[in-house]
Design a protein around this motif. Structure first.
Motif, short mmCIF file in Angstrom:
data_model
loop_
_atom_site.label_atom_id
_atom_site.label_comp_id
_atom_site.label_asym_id
_atom_site.label_seq_id
_atom_site.Cartn_x
_atom_site.Cartn_y
_atom_site.Cartn_z
N TYR A 1 11.61 12.56 -25.21
CA TYR A 1 10.33 11.84 -25.16
C TYR A 1 9.60 11.82 -26.50
CZ TYR A 1 11.23 12.79 -20.23
OH TYR A 1 11.80 12.89 -18.99
N LEU B 1 9.33 9.23 -16.07
CA LEU B 1 10.01 8.73 -17.26
C LEU B 1 11.37 9.43 -17.42
CD1 LEU B 1 9.42 6.72 -19.47
CD2 LEU B 1 8.10 8.45 -20.66
N LEU B 2 12.42 8.62 -17.54
CA LEU B 2 13.78 9.13 -17.71
C LEU B 2 14.18 10.08 -16.58
CD1 LEU B 2 13.82 9.76 -21.57
CD2 LEU B 2 14.55 7.72 -20.34
N ARG C 1 16.46 9.95 -14.48
CA ARG C 1 17.88 10.22 -14.21
C ARG C 1 18.51 11.20 -15.19
NH1 ARG C 1 20.18 4.32 -13.79
NH2 ARG C 1 22.04 5.47 -13.29
N LEU C 2 17.76 11.62 -16.17
CA LEU C 2 18.30 12.67 -17.05
C LEU C 2 18.06 14.05 -16.44
CD1 LEU C 2 17.30 11.47 -20.63
CD2 LEU C 2 19.42 11.10 -19.39
N HIS C 3 17.37 14.10 -15.31
CA HIS C 3 17.10 15.37 -14.62
C HIS C 3 16.22 16.32 -15.43
CE1 HIS C 3 19.99 14.13 -11.68
NE2 HIS C 3 20.91 13.99 -12.61
N ARG D 1 10.89 -0.41 -14.37
CA ARG D 1 12.23 -0.46 -14.95
C ARG D 1 12.23 0.13 -16.37
NH1 ARG D 1 16.81 -3.34 -13.32
NH2 ARG D 1 18.38 -3.27 -14.96
N ALA D 2 11.12 -0.08 -17.07
CA ALA D 2 11.03 0.44 -18.44
C ALA D 2 10.95 1.96 -18.46
CB ALA D 2 9.82 -0.16 -19.14
N GLY D 3 10.71 2.54 -17.30
CA GLY D 3 10.60 4.00 -17.24
C GLY D 3 11.93 4.71 -17.35
N ASP D 4 13.00 3.98 -17.19
CA ASP D 4 14.30 4.63 -17.24
C ASP D 4 15.34 3.64 -17.73
OD1 ASP D 4 16.17 6.65 -16.94
OD2 ASP D 4 15.31 7.29 -15.03
N ASN D 5 16.52 4.13 -18.00
CA ASN D 5 17.60 3.24 -18.42
C ASN D 5 18.41 2.84 -17.19
OD1 ASN D 5 17.48 3.33 -21.49
ND2 ASN D 5 17.38 5.48 -20.93
N TYR D 6 18.66 1.57 -17.10
CA TYR D 6 19.44 1.08 -15.96
C TYR D 6 20.51 0.14 -16.47
CZ TYR D 6 15.48 2.74 -13.27
OH TYR D 6 14.49 3.52 -12.73
N VAL D 7 21.67 0.26 -15.90
CA VAL D 7 22.70 -0.72 -16.16
C VAL D 7 22.22 -2.00 -15.50
CG1 VAL D 7 25.18 -1.15 -15.98
CG2 VAL D 7 24.33 1.19 -16.01
N GLU E 1 21.80 -2.53 -11.82
CA GLU E 1 21.03 -1.60 -11.00
C GLU E 1 19.60 -2.09 -10.77
OE1 GLU E 1 22.61 2.86 -11.93
OE2 GLU E 1 21.49 1.86 -13.50
#
Lengths: 415, 273, 53, 699, 218
Positions: free
Chosen positions: B128, B226-227, B229-231, B247-253, B256
């Motif tokens: 971050y 925020l992020l 899925r990085l746990h 959607r901007a809060g995380d990375n998505y393929v 998804e």
């Protein structure tokens, strides 16, 4: 004037010529020391690092010198533990190169921290969960081992050897060297690995994070493996360069051949593992973080394009493997030289990528790629240990019987 | 129900930021800097060297004129709980000298400047960019030193600093509560940014306390982290009804859809959060 | 590093990590001591020195 | 016995062993690390009792009340006063950062007279007696030459403003000037449509509205009373009309990207649509207004959505959508004044917006456009006639002998072109009362520095479009940090020299109390006085007791076209407002500089925002260095691409490019004002600049 | 220099320092060792502490006993403010409540009234127990929360007749009382040392955990 210190039965250039030759590296050392002084007394604002690039050139240099310094532990391991006796002819030099590399690493670390006077906190207040703690412990212990391994060679200096105590000490140390070498190999496995762990455990940085076993990410094992593979290549490379400079053959070809063959197979297996890891990472790990493999290489400032992966795995990986594994090719001296050079470059590129790319790469979607160019102070302090290493190697070569085969290969007519 | 007396129950302080309310006015950044003696430099325009414990990013939906939209994204330290909320946040687990730790009784990630020796590993670990290094000696021009608060220790050069959720305010609130022999109330411990925010976009409190506003807000349909899925398990929640912001809060393929709420990305084989 | 240091915890991580460290230190320390003492002994016994080999 | 190296070796080993067994190395290692936490050059703030003092912010017209946190005698933090109806405990960044203005390097240490060439920065310190004598002497020397003495005042109301005016009167000048804002136009429009008594103002009851139609006003970025408007922006339904996707536009429910400067025309097209579609409030128009028929005929002839489209570029469909939304709301209000409202608009535009509000009946009622009663100062305020023309004269060469500045910083705010800057610099005598080394103080001949708002007691009349009159009280939260003097005190003292009868007060405080009259009790107790609302509420208004509203057909142009030749200057430059940048007389403090995005200012250079399409045409890319030119000046900039800005338009942040102050504030980026020139509204004479034609060349 | 000549010189040196003299000299060598050891121990344990700390007197003398007798308890002068913060050393304003005029005949009293009360100047007391700036020490938590006695950390200062000299660590700038007067860092009483370890030990004992960093740091 220094002839009393020069080993018996070998020829060395004149003291004047030697001194002249040392001027450039000495100047570089002074330049580097000045830069180090600036960093210590004015702070790290002397560098071009920033809040996005907190890990930069120095950390790379650290990882790189340790990787190429891996020749010491692996050659030692082969010589003392596995029992490859031919390697006794290059082990001294391997230890010497390793010793220089590890001294360099310690020096760089001492400059790289913002509060050098608190550096000892890493030992005293150690956090056992941190890979860096593991690095610091293993690194300093292994440097001690290297010093112990280097000491007998030092004691073989003609003047020192005349002191009975030193002579006996050197002799006794040779006796138990296998224990030290084994300890060194054990330590090296861990600290080479923990250096790999440094970026591998960064689960907040999808490029760095590589899943693995227990607390260790795959990079842990890959680093150890690659250091074992490429370290001897660097030893041989340095050895070849020494031969070029001195104009003498110092190590017999069968020794090179043996080490090159082992390195070739090590590098081969490493590259297979590296490819497997990259594929696993690209196909399994990366998607769970929401990235696609190409995002790590696209959109960047062309500093970290896909070319770097091709360079690392293809040009500096598969190519040297092919040369080193094939007897005919590795016995061709220019191909051999190319191969060990590429292998060394390869491992350095690998360390570069693993340090720089996780820093440069945006993780938050609204973040941007960052470009960083080191300041002259960073360059100078990075060159400093290289120049220092050259001086140490030159001095050692001049005054110590580093190469057991030198006398045999370069007979001197007694006057 | 938790039957333990309140004061001994572990708290989990956290923040909920309503991105649909945030106007990007920057009040939080200034309030934070002033509250926490954040050092200043002559040129603050290079954001890679300018320390702002809470930084407000401006993001856009990437569409062409006139379909463009913008959203301001305040980013304090997330005070990550780490995988499974076990306190092994990305930075805490890597600090070699235990200069940063995870307080299980408050959920706050500390940073002790006098312990830090400036290796910057934590900065490398934090996705971050919440951590800032003191590249320079802190110099406050003219008499500005007079405006430094004694509640927060000024940092010397060569150490890392970051948002502390204004922990000193909790210390002061506790002092008062001790004297009056009672517990700290929700409004007694609020961060400087929360207090200053004109649009009321920031809410702060104990995420585990049903009486606190954040407890309800974090369960809002619009909530995300925020992020996720990085746990890293952040303790800062964001609210937005706009799907592109979420959607901007995380990375998505690209295939998804970010429909999942906070805590949706569970770790396999573990309890997850 | 030592049990008296603030961060020390009586857990597996510390045992393994510091155990390994002290183990290595012990080997190095004992090994070197052995070499030194044997060298003293050998010297007293008149071995080595100069160029008698 | 011969001592040889074995003995030394033994000595050394013993010494080493002994040292290791002593505390010396260990304690030194520990203490050396502790030394690094206590370096003499790392400050340690003094501890002490912590408490709060009251105050008021004067850095913008917003009228926020402050809670100033102190430790011992030091101010350590500024927070919003929770009791304030305006900012209810919150505060903007500029207000919070005033601690750094208070203690910062741009403070002027005490009265000073110029020692070197003008603007050279060489000064000689004076005593206050000496400085006041200098001022009295300079003024009395010019006494009688009516046109030549000018005073610029930060406020046109309040105790200090009145003293300035008195001082001018004492030397026979009537050139008491203030910086005009949209409120000056609004008041002129109010006089024409609803009648106006002296001191009355125009407000917008945004608290009670349910829809805000903002004609270019940066509701979320500093229009009116910023903290309060930010809350409004976060909470209310909004329609935003402006050529660039500002924060306000982004937060709005509908964004109408009208061409720059055409917001007034758009308002008329919405009004026309409401009449066409019969969406207006028939009852209100029939019972409480005059002149509707003529106005509507004029409107339908000239400003139907179709006709307006040629000017505004907004499709009739979107106009209709806005008209339906506006008419469909219960208590909508249309507000105007571009950006922060710190620049006037044309009278015609103001009349258009008034008419639009009247069509919906949103005049003099809850949530509408309302009359704000005069503040009951006991010492009456005279207003400045012909302010526009008189202001214009300040930036004309040879029209002014002596200029006094109290908090307007004309060398920054009025220097709208190189010519204007030169004219200001040619004024023979310049006197500044600024506590900060602003551009005007830097060019002054004599500086008599005032206290900052944290060091003085002073009434602060609020003129920020609130629905009721309001005065806050600045209070001395801290003893003066420098050798400054309250300007009110200084004016009384100098005034006595010139005309003792006009300045009968012993000191400023007794004068203040007298001046505030009935307000004093509330001010001194709560730091705030609020007047009653002057408009009618709910039922009362239904009964038809409302004042009548007159629809006035504007005489001058509603849309002022931009200066500059379109072929030479193919682009249109518009300002970009931000609450993170103080665009008034006082610049940002270091803390606020931190908050400025790197798409606004990067490594000391301003960035211009432009649409990727425009950039492509001009061959420019993100991060390129370019020169921005208008007919008034040129500056180096960097390019940043932003889809939200209309093609053909470039946006430059307002409030940067200060040349004075200190190294932390000055020399950062370029001033929009210096490039914007003058767009004079013939009806009021005000400079109503909304932008300028510009060109952007690489390099 | 010829190769052989060099070699001979070397041998001579070796001979003179080793072999023949060795047996008789070993006792002397041991003596040198002991001298080195003793000297460095003396330097480390005795000289070093003297060099490390500087001593200075308080502005004037003060008797805690007299004052405690007069006002009854510690809290009359060392009190908590309403916001829970601890006021620490009394300010001039508090002292003036009793010391407007000179009371008694002591020299300290005269100095206080003449140099400070009359001039309205705060007394620049040197605090023995001031923790470093990075420490947040809550008196409220300890005195009110944990009901601890002042003496547990401050020792018997409340019963002192006069003020001891203030000793400052020249390197760190902190009061000697933080480390304690014993240079080895050993302590007998709970108030002998106030380093982090000491806080931790007590916390561990009474609360079961040394606590998180942000409990006591700021």
């Amino acid at each position: 004037m220094d002839s009393a210190l020069i080993p018996e039965g070998v020829e060395r250039c004149s003291f004047k010529r030697f001194t002249l030759g040392m001027i450039i590296p000495a100047a570089l050392v002074i330049w580097g020391l000045y830069a180090a002084y600036l960093c210590w007394f004015k702070g790290l604002n002397q560098t071009n690092m920033n809040d996005s690039y907190g890990f930069a050139l120095w950390i790379w240099a650290d990882l790189a010198v340790i990787a190429v310094g891996g020749g010491a532990f692996f050659t030692g391991f082969l010589r003392y533990v596995v029992g490859k006796d031919e390697l006794k002819n290059i082990i001294n030099f391997a230890v010497l190169v390793g010793f220089c590399c590890y001294c360099s690493a310690m020096l760089i670390l001492a400059i790289d921290i913002g509060q050098p006077l608190r550096g000892w906190f890493i030992f005293w207040h150690a956090n056992v969960h941190s890979m860096l703690t593991e690095v610091a412990f293993c690194l300093s212990l292994y440097l001690t081992v290297l010093a112990i391994e280097y000491l007998p060679l030092l004691l073989e200096n003609r003047k020192l050897d005349q002191v009975p105590f030193f002579h006996n000490l050197g002799h006794n140390m040779h006796e138990v060297m296998a224990v030290f070498a084994a300890t060194g190999a054990f330590l090296s496995c861990f600290h080479q690995g923990s250096l790999g762990g440094v970026t591998g455990v960064l689960y907040g940085r999808p490029f760095g994070m590589r899943e693995g076993i227990f607390i260790w990410p795959w990079t842990f094992f890959l680093y150890t493996w690659s250091a074992a593979a490429c370290g001897p290549c660097f030893t041989m490379l340095s050895c070849k360069i020494t031969e070029m400079i001195t104009g003498k053959k110092l190590v017999k070809d069968n020794v090179y051949n043996l080490l090159a063959k082992i390195s070739g197979w090590m590098l081969g297996t490493y590259i297979v593992a590296k490819i497997a890891d990259t594929l696993w990472w690209a196909i399994v790990t990366v998607p769970t973080t929401g990235f696609t493999f190409m995002e790590f290489y696209n959109n960047s400032n062309n500093f970290h394009g896909l070319w770097i992966l091709i360079l690392e795995i293809g040009v500096c990986g598969l190519l040297p493997v092919a040369i080193l594994v094939r007897k005919k090719w590795r016995e061709n001296s220019s191909l051999f030289f190319t191969a060990i050079l590429l292998a060394v470059i390869g491992v350095c590129v690998n360390r570069w990528v693993m340090v720089m790319q996780p820093m440069a790469m945006p993780v938050m979607t609204f973040d941007q790629w960052v470009l960083y160019l080191p300041s002259w102070q960073e360059w100078a302090t990075t060159i400093l240990p290289v120049a220092g290493g050259i001086i140490i190697i030159a001095l050692s070569y001049r005054y110590l019987p580093v190469f057991p085969q030198e006398r045999e290969l370069n007979p001197v007519e007694k006057s | 129900m938790n039957t333990e007396p309140k004061e001994t129950r572990a708290k989990k302080f956290g923040m909920v930021i309503d991105l649909d309310k945030c106007t990007g006015c920057g009040s939080c950044m200034v309030a934070c800097s002033s509250e926490n003696n954040v050092p200043v430099r002559k040129d603050e325009s290079d954001k890679l060297l300018s320390a702002t414990w809470i930084r407000v990013y401006r993001i856009t939906n990437g569409k062409e004129f006139p379909d463009t939209e913008i959203c301001y994204f305040p980013r304090p330290c997330m005070h990550c709980g780490g995988k499974n909320d076990d306190g092994h946040s990305p930075c805490v687990s890597v600090c070699p000298a235990t200069a940063t730790d995870y307080d299980h009784s408050t959920g706050i990630v500390s940073q002790i400047y006098t312990r830090c020796f400036g290796c910057r590993y934590c900065m490398a670990a934090c996705p971050y960019h919440a951590r800032y290094f003191n590249w320079w000696d802190p110099i406050w021009p003219a008499k500005i030193e007079e405006s430094l608060s004694p509640d927060v220790s000024p940092r010397m050069r060569g150490v890392v600093e970051k948002c502390s959720f204004c922990f000193h305010r909790y210390q002061k609130a506790k002092d008062k509560a001790y004297i009056e022999e009672r517990d700290v109330e929700e409004m007694e411990y609020q961060t400087a940014c929360t207090q200053a925010c004109p649009s009321g976009a920031i809410t702060f409190g104990d995420l585990d306390n049903p009486d606190h506003a954040v407890y309800t807000l974090k369960q809002d349909k619009r909530a995300f982290r925020l992020l996720e899925r990085l746990h890293t398990n952040p303790k800062v929640y964001y609210l937005s009804a706009r799907s592109w912001v979420k959607r901007a809060g995380d990375n998505y393929v690209s295939s998804e859809e970010p429909t999942k709420g906070p805590g949706a990305y569970k770790l396999e084989g573990h309890g997850g959060h | 590093m030592f049990p008296n240091v603030w961060e020390w915890a009586w857990d597996a991580g510390h045992y393994i990590f510091f155990g390994g460290m002290w183990y290595v230190l012990a080997i190095l320390f004992l090994g070197m001591n052995w070499c030194v003492f044997k060298a003293i002994k050998d010297t007293k016994a008149g071995k080595g020195g100069g160029h008698d080999h | 016995m011969k001592i040889n190296r074995r003995h030394f070796l033994a000595l050394g080993m013993g010494a080493t062993a002994g040292t290791m067994l002593s505390p010396l190395p260990w304690k030194l290692t520990d203490d050396a690390s502790i030394w690094t936490q206590n370096w003499a050059w790392t400050p340690v703030p003094e501890i002490g009792e912590s408490y709060y003092a009251g105050g008021a912010c004067t850095l913008c017209p917003g009228g926020c009340s402050l809670s100033v946190r102190k430790v011992g005698t030091r101010v350590v933090k500024i927070e919003g006063n929770e009791e304030s109806p305006i900012n209810t405990g919150d505060l903007c960044g500029v207000g919070i950062s005033a601690t750094q203005l208070l203690y910062g390097p741009s403070r002027i240490e005490g009265p000073m007279i110029r020692a070197g060439k003008r603007g050279e920065g060489k000064w000689r310190r004076l005593s206050w007696e000496g400085a006041e004598a200098q001022l009295a002497e300079k003024l009395s020397a010019l006494s009688g030459s009516k046109k030549s003495v000018v005073a610029l005042s930060a406020s046109k109301q309040g105790s200090v403003a009145l003293l300035i005016q008195r001082l001018l009167a004492a030397v026979g000048s009537d050139r008491f000037l203030t910086l005009p804002s949209v409120h000056d136009t609004l008041e002129a429009a109010m006089a024409l449509t609803m009648g106006r008594e002296p001191g009355e103002g125009v407000g917008f009851d945004t608290e009670n509205t349910d829809l805000i139609l903002s004609l270019g006003s940066s509701v979320a970025e500093g229009w009116g009373s910023p903290v309060r408007m930010v809350k409004t922006a976060a909470a209310k339904t909004m329609i935003q009309v402006e050529p660039r996707l500002s924060t306000t536009a982004s937060m709005a429910d509908i964004w109408v990207p009208a061409k720059p400067g055409t917001e007034g025309v758009f308002a008329l097209s919405v009004a026309a649509a409401m009449i066409q579609e019969k969406l207006y409030d028939h009852l209100f128009v029939a019972t409480a207004t005059e002149g509707f028929d003529a106005f509507s005929a004029w409107l339908l002839e000239n400003y139907t959505p179709k006709k307006a489209e040629a000017v505004t570029g907004v499709s009739p469909a979107l106009v209709k959508k806005v008209a339906v939304a506006f008419a469909g709301a219960r208590r909508p209000v249309a507000i105007c004044g571009r950006g922060k409202g710190d620049t006037p608009i044309s009278l015609a535009e103001a009349l258009s917006v008034f008419a639009l509000n009247a069509l919906k009946g949103s005049v003099q009622r809850d949530g509408g456009l309302v009359k704000v009663g005069a503040i009951p100062y006991t010492l009456a305020m005279a207003e400045t006639d012909d302010l526009g023309a008189k202001l214009a004269a300040v930036t004309e060469k040879g029209r002014t002998e002596l200029l006094m500045d109290w908090g307007t910083n004309p060398f920054y705010t009025l220097a709208t072109s190189q010519e204007a800057a030169d004219a200001l610099a040619a004024i023979p005598t310049i006197i500044s009362f600024s506590p900060y080394m602003d551009e005007t103080a830097a060019m002054a001949d004599l500086i008599l520095p005032d206290h900052t708002h944290l060091e003085k007691i002073q009434d602060v009349p609020v003129r920020a479009g609130l629905e009721r009159p309001l005065v806050t009280l600045a209070q001395p939260a801290v003893d003066p940090v420098m050798t400054t003097k309250h300007t009110g005190e200084m004016l009384i003292s100098v005034g006595k020299e010139l005309d003792a009868d006009a300045f009968p007060w012993d000191d400023y405080e007794s004068y203040l109390e007298e001046s505030c009259g009935e307000m004093w009790e509330a001010l001194s107790e709560g730091g705030l006085w609020q007047g009653d609302i002057a408009w009618k509420r709910g039922l009362e208004r239904m009964l038809g007791t409302s004042d009548r509203f007159t629809f006035v057909i504007p005489e001058g142009p509603v849309f002022l076209s931009a200066n500059g030749d379109a072929s030479r200057y193919p682009l249109t430059l518009v300002p970009r407002s931000s609450l993170r940048i103080s665009s008034g007389a006082v610049a940002d403090a270091p803390f606020t500089m931190k908050t400025i995005e790197d798409t606004v200012l990067l490594k000391g250079v301003s960035l211009v925002e432009m649409n990727p399409v425009t950039a492509k045409e001009a061959g420019l890319h993100e991060g390129d260095t370019a020169t921005l030119t208008t007919s008034f000046g040129m500056v180096p900039v960097k390019v940043t691409l932003f889809d939200g800005v209309m093609p053909g338009v470039v946006a430059l942040s307002k409030g940067l490019g200060h040349t004075a102050f200190d190294e932390y504030i000055g020399g950062k980026g370029s001033s929009y004002t210096a490039l914007s020139g003058a767009m004079v509204d013939s009806a009021t004479g005000f400079n109503c600049t909304w932008g300028a034609r510009a060109s952007l060349k690489r390099g | 220099m010829s190769l052989t000549g060099e070699k001979q010189t070397g041998r001579e040196q070796t001979g003179s320092s080793g072999g023949p003299e060795e047996k008789g000299a070993s006792g002397v060598v041991a003596l040198f060792f002991i001298v080195g050891l003793a000297a460095s121990l003396a330097i480390g344990w005795i000289v070093f502490p003297k060099l490390l700390y500087s001593k200075s007197e308080q502005p004037f003398d003060f008797s805690h006993v007299t004052h405690a007798d007069a006002v009854g308890d510690c809290e009359s002068c060392h009190f908590f403010r309403e916001d829970g913060s601890y006021a620490g050393v009394p300010t001039l304003e508090q002292c003036i409540e009793c010391h407007e005029e000179v009371q008694g005949e002591s020299e300290a009293e005269r100095v206080f009234v003449e140099e400070y009360v009359a001039e309205g100047r705060e007394v620049p007391w040197k605090s023995y127990s001031r923790q470093p700036d990075c420490v947040f020490f809550s008196h409220a938590a300890h005195v009110k929360g944990a009901q601890m006695e002042c003496a547990e950390c401050h020792g018997d200062i409340g019963e002192s007749e006069s003020l001891k000299p203030y000793e400052e660590n020249k390197l760190t700038g902190y009061s000697r009382d933080i480390w304690g007067s014993n240079i080895s860092g050993m302590k007998e009483n709970s108030w002998d040392r106030m380093k982090m370890e000491d806080c931790g030990a007590c916390h561990k004992e009474t609360m079961g955990s040394k606590g998180a960093c942000f409990q006591c740091h700021k």
